[in-house]
Design a protein around this motif. Structure first.
Motif, short mmCIF file in Angstrom:
data_model
loop_
_atom_site.label_atom_id
_atom_site.label_comp_id
_atom_site.label_asym_id
_atom_site.label_seq_id
_atom_site.Cartn_x
_atom_site.Cartn_y
_atom_site.Cartn_z
N HIS A 58 49.39 -3.82 7.12
CA HIS A 58 50.34 -2.91 6.86
C HIS A 58 49.87 -1.74 5.87
O HIS A 58 50.74 -0.99 5.47
CB HIS A 58 51.49 -3.95 6.23
N ASN A 59 48.61 -1.66 6.04
CA ASN A 59 47.80 -0.71 4.93
C ASN A 59 48.52 -0.70 3.53
O ASN A 59 48.62 0.38 2.81
CB ASN A 59 47.96 0.71 5.71
N TYR A 60 48.70 -1.89 2.97
CA TYR A 60 49.34 -2.23 1.93
C TYR A 60 48.69 -1.37 0.58
O TYR A 60 49.43 -0.73 -0.16
CB TYR A 60 49.66 -3.45 1.56
N SER A 61 47.44 -1.68 0.41
CA SER A 61 46.84 -1.20 -0.60
C SER A 61 46.76 0.23 -0.92
O SER A 61 47.09 0.78 -1.96
CB SER A 61 45.27 -1.66 -0.66
N THR A 62 46.49 1.06 0.34
CA THR A 62 46.84 2.52 0.34
C THR A 62 47.95 2.68 -0.10
O THR A 62 48.09 3.82 -0.81
CB THR A 62 46.16 3.02 1.67
N TYR A 258 39.25 12.88 -17.49
CA TYR A 258 39.50 11.61 -18.06
C TYR A 258 40.09 10.49 -17.09
O TYR A 258 39.27 9.35 -16.95
CB TYR A 258 40.06 11.65 -19.42
N ASP A 259 41.11 10.86 -16.56
CA ASP A 259 42.06 9.97 -15.79
C ASP A 259 41.05 9.64 -14.43
O ASP A 259 41.00 8.48 -14.13
CB ASP A 259 43.23 10.33 -15.50
N MET A 260 40.34 10.53 -13.90
CA MET A 260 39.37 10.43 -12.88
C MET A 260 38.53 9.26 -13.24
O MET A 260 38.04 8.50 -12.31
CB MET A 260 38.81 11.63 -12.43
N ILE A 261 37.88 9.30 -14.57
CA ILE A 261 36.77 8.54 -14.85
C ILE A 261 37.53 6.98 -15.07
O ILE A 261 37.04 6.21 -14.58
CB ILE A 261 36.26 8.90 -16.30
N VAL A 262 38.50 7.12 -15.79
CA VAL A 262 38.98 5.79 -16.30
C VAL A 262 39.76 4.95 -15.20
O VAL A 262 39.40 3.74 -15.19
CB VAL A 262 39.94 6.08 -17.40
N TYR A 263 40.46 5.38 -14.47
CA TYR A 263 40.89 4.72 -13.42
C TYR A 263 39.82 4.46 -12.39
O TYR A 263 39.90 3.12 -11.77
CB TYR A 263 42.12 5.75 -12.77
N VAL A 264 39.05 5.18 -12.01
CA VAL A 264 37.80 4.90 -11.12
C VAL A 264 37.08 3.72 -11.63
O VAL A 264 36.81 2.88 -10.84
CB VAL A 264 37.08 5.88 -10.87
N PHE A 265 36.76 3.90 -12.95
CA PHE A 265 35.82 2.83 -13.50
C PHE A 265 36.57 1.33 -13.71
O PHE A 265 36.12 0.26 -13.97
CB PHE A 265 35.20 3.20 -14.78
N GLY A 266 37.92 1.55 -13.38
CA GLY A 266 38.64 0.22 -13.34
C GLY A 266 38.19 -0.66 -12.33
O GLY A 266 38.32 -1.95 -12.48
N ILE A 267 37.77 -0.16 -11.42
CA ILE A 267 37.35 -0.88 -10.08
C ILE A 267 36.10 -1.91 -10.36
O ILE A 267 35.79 -2.66 -9.80
CB ILE A 267 36.75 -0.07 -8.85
N TYR A 268 35.39 -1.53 -11.49
CA TYR A 268 34.08 -2.15 -12.08
C TYR A 268 34.66 -3.62 -12.73
O TYR A 268 33.55 -4.34 -12.73
CB TYR A 268 33.08 -1.57 -12.81
N PHE A 393 44.36 9.76 -9.05
CA PHE A 393 44.61 9.42 -7.70
C PHE A 393 43.51 10.11 -6.72
O PHE A 393 42.98 9.42 -5.81
CB PHE A 393 46.01 10.41 -7.32
N ILE A 394 42.98 11.34 -7.11
CA ILE A 394 41.82 11.99 -6.44
C ILE A 394 40.89 10.83 -6.43
O ILE A 394 39.98 10.79 -6.04
CB ILE A 394 41.62 13.37 -7.02
N GLY A 395 40.46 10.50 -7.73
CA GLY A 395 39.30 9.73 -7.97
C GLY A 395 39.28 8.34 -7.46
O GLY A 395 38.12 8.15 -6.69
N THR A 396 40.29 7.82 -7.17
CA THR A 396 40.37 6.39 -6.30
C THR A 396 39.85 6.81 -4.99
O THR A 396 39.71 5.85 -4.21
CB THR A 396 41.62 5.77 -6.39
N TRP A 397 40.32 8.09 -4.53
CA TRP A 397 39.96 8.37 -3.05
C TRP A 397 38.41 8.85 -2.80
O TRP A 397 37.83 8.54 -1.80
CB TRP A 397 40.85 9.65 -2.43
N PRO A 400 34.87 6.13 -3.67
CA PRO A 400 34.32 5.05 -2.52
C PRO A 400 33.17 5.93 -1.60
O PRO A 400 32.31 5.36 -1.15
CB PRO A 400 35.27 4.64 -1.94
N PRO A 401 33.64 6.92 -1.00
CA PRO A 401 32.72 7.85 -0.33
C PRO A 401 31.49 8.45 -1.00
O PRO A 401 30.38 8.39 -0.56
CB PRO A 401 33.55 9.28 0.17
N ILE A 402 31.63 8.61 -2.25
CA ILE A 402 30.47 8.91 -3.14
C ILE A 402 29.47 7.76 -3.24
O ILE A 402 28.10 7.88 -3.26
CB ILE A 402 30.90 9.50 -4.64
#
Length: 492
Positions: A58-62, A258-268, A393-397, A400-402
């Motif tokens: 159901h592509n829920y996460s996205t 900043y939000d690009m950094i902090v939200y993305v590094f939440g994945i770690y 939002f942009i960072g989370t997308w 992963p390709p980076i």
């Protein structure tokens, strides 16, 4: 007639009431931290209950991430306008009500005839509307808190401190509690009742929203808003943009990065948990380490709150960004050695997150709310905050390709690449702050409102209609004199 100065001889109750008004405005951002933090644990639980394949089908996460960010942006922009035109209290009460209702509906999500797809669709929809309420708190609650922080009687040496503690610190505290609640509920209900755990984890978001809603019932509009709002007159957007577009663009871009950094590094955090536990599926261990990692936010935001009034928001922001970049580069260079001792890696990573909260986490709120006039403060703040969420939002997308381009998550370059990039972005933010963001000055909000009125009058705008109708002069006070008397004021 000037409002009386508050001194140490003033009853403690009166001093506490002055500060409590700031927290009544800003504390609802705890719900933001809680809602954003708890959804990660809820998604883990949903995977256990319904299976990874069902959620992927159901592509829920996205979907849930996308609609959540969309809701935030809508709430920030829409309520930025409403808080300026209909009032701070209207915006805050509406935001609390939306959070209250849709936290409950999210917890009650279900699909027709037990459909998993229907349940996930309803949960995603409720997260969108919840996002509107959470986004609304930024230009309503935070802006009102900033105005309350410079009311007569609040010690000038603590203006920024109280604002930081009542806004960004509350968000971070929400993250900590959001990590702790699912763990406690899992202890109570056990592995055979995960439905109850995920529903209650979401539903308990009602409690802080209800508490803040009741706390705000008897609040009045801030004095600054009563004196200088454009509630009953046309807002001259062309003149506003001509005067403030540079500062708005600079603050928005720093928040974006900043939000690009902090939200993305939440994945770690999930990577650390996986490494520490050896890939354990025991939810007690997974949730327990999640609590530990989220606790790292608190030292940074609290220490930063007590530094801001000494260095000023601009320089505190720069110091935080530079220190965060240094730690990020260190982690990149010594990644292999640090991962040999995962506890050491977790600590250094936590310091990396803490410096983010020390600087940009606290200071973006303060700069966005105090670098513009009262008449358009909600919209100025709403645009800056929405730009930040767009960065997240942009960072989370794009990250992963980076990571994949660097060699993938299983390679050394794939793991260190994001830290090199994130640290470089932190330095870029520090440079933009140094070049384009002006430092805040004592009595800056009052001075900016006065200069804004003069600017409008020079450009042919009638300022006589500014302010609320029927506000007695004794309540508004003679701003400059009451500011001088408040220099001596102390707040416990």
């Amino acid at each position: 007639m000037n409002p009386p100065a508050i001194t140490m001889s003033t009853p403690l109750k009166t001093r506490i009431q002055k500060v409590s008004l700031i927290f009544a405005c800003g504390t609802a951002l705890f719900s933001d931290g809680y809602a954003n933090g708890v959804i990660g644990s809820v998604n883990t639980l949903l995977t256990r209950v319904y299976g990874k394949e069902a959620l992927s089908h159901h592509n829920y996460s996205t979907v849930v991430n996308s609609v959540g960010f969309a809701g935030f942006v809508v709430g920030m922009v829409l309520f930025g306008y409403l808080s300026d035109k209909l009032g701070r209290k209207f915006g805050m009460m509406a935001a609390s009500a939306i959070i209250l209702v849709f936290s409950g509906l999210a917890a009650a999500s279900s699909g027709a005839h037990g459909s998993v797809g229907g349940l996930l669709s309803m949960l995603s929809a409720m997260r969108f509307f919840l996002g509107i309420g959470l986004g609304a708190e930024y230009p309503c609650g935070s802006v009102s808190a900033s105005e309350q922080s410079e009311e007569p009687g609040i010690n000038k040496g603590a203006w920024h401190r109280w604002l930081a503690l009542s806004t960004n610190t509350m968000i971070d505290f929400g993250f900590v509690i959001a990590a702790f609640v699912p763990l406690v509920l899992f202890w109570i209900f056990g592995p055979n009742h995960l439905h109850a755990v995920w529903r209650l984890s979401l539903g308990l978001g009602i409690i802080p929203a209800l508490g803040v809603f009741l706390w705000r019932l008897n609040m009045d509009e801030p004095v600054r808003y009563k004196k200088d709002s454009m509630k009953y007159t046309r807002i001259p957007y062309v003149l506003v943009l001509r005067r403030y577009w540079k500062s708005l663009a600079a603050i928005s871009f720093v928040w974006f990065l900043y939000d690009m950094i902090v939200y993305v590094f939440g994945i770690y955090s999930s990577t650390i948990v996986n490494n520490v536990t050896g890939g354990s599926t025991d939810l007690t261990i997974v949730f327990g380490w999640n609590v530990v990692i989220n606790l790292f936010y608190m030292p940074g935001t609290i220490l930063g709150a007590f530094v801001i009034d000494y260095l000023g928001p601009k320089w505190t922001l720069i110091v935080g960004l530079v220190l965060q970049a240094i730690i990020g580069f260190f982690m990149s260079g010594f990644y292999l050695r640090l991962t040999d001792n995962i506890a050491a890696f977790a600590v250094v990573y936590g310091i990396f997150l803490s410096f983010g909260e020390f600087g940009p986490g606290n200071c973006t709120f303060i700069l966005a709310s105090k670098s513009c006039p009262t008449a358009v403060r909600g919209q100025f703040f709403g645009v800056a905050a929405a730009t930040g969420k767009l960065g997240a939002f942009i960072g989370t997308w794009i990250f992963p390709p980076i990571i994949k381009a660097f060699g993938g998550p299983d390679s050394l370059r794939g793991n260190t690449g994001p830290f090199w990039i994130g640290s470089a972005l932190a330095l870029l933010s520090a440079l933009i702050t140094f070049l384009f963001i002006q430092p805040l000055t004592p009595d800056g909000m009052a001075r900016e409102d006065s200069e804004f009125r003069e600017y409008l009058e020079v450009n042919g705008y009638d300022t006589n209609q500014m302010g609320l109708v029927g506000v007695p002069e004794s309540e508004v006070g003679e701003e400059s004199k009451s500011r001088m008397s408040s220099e001596e004021a102390m707040v416990a």
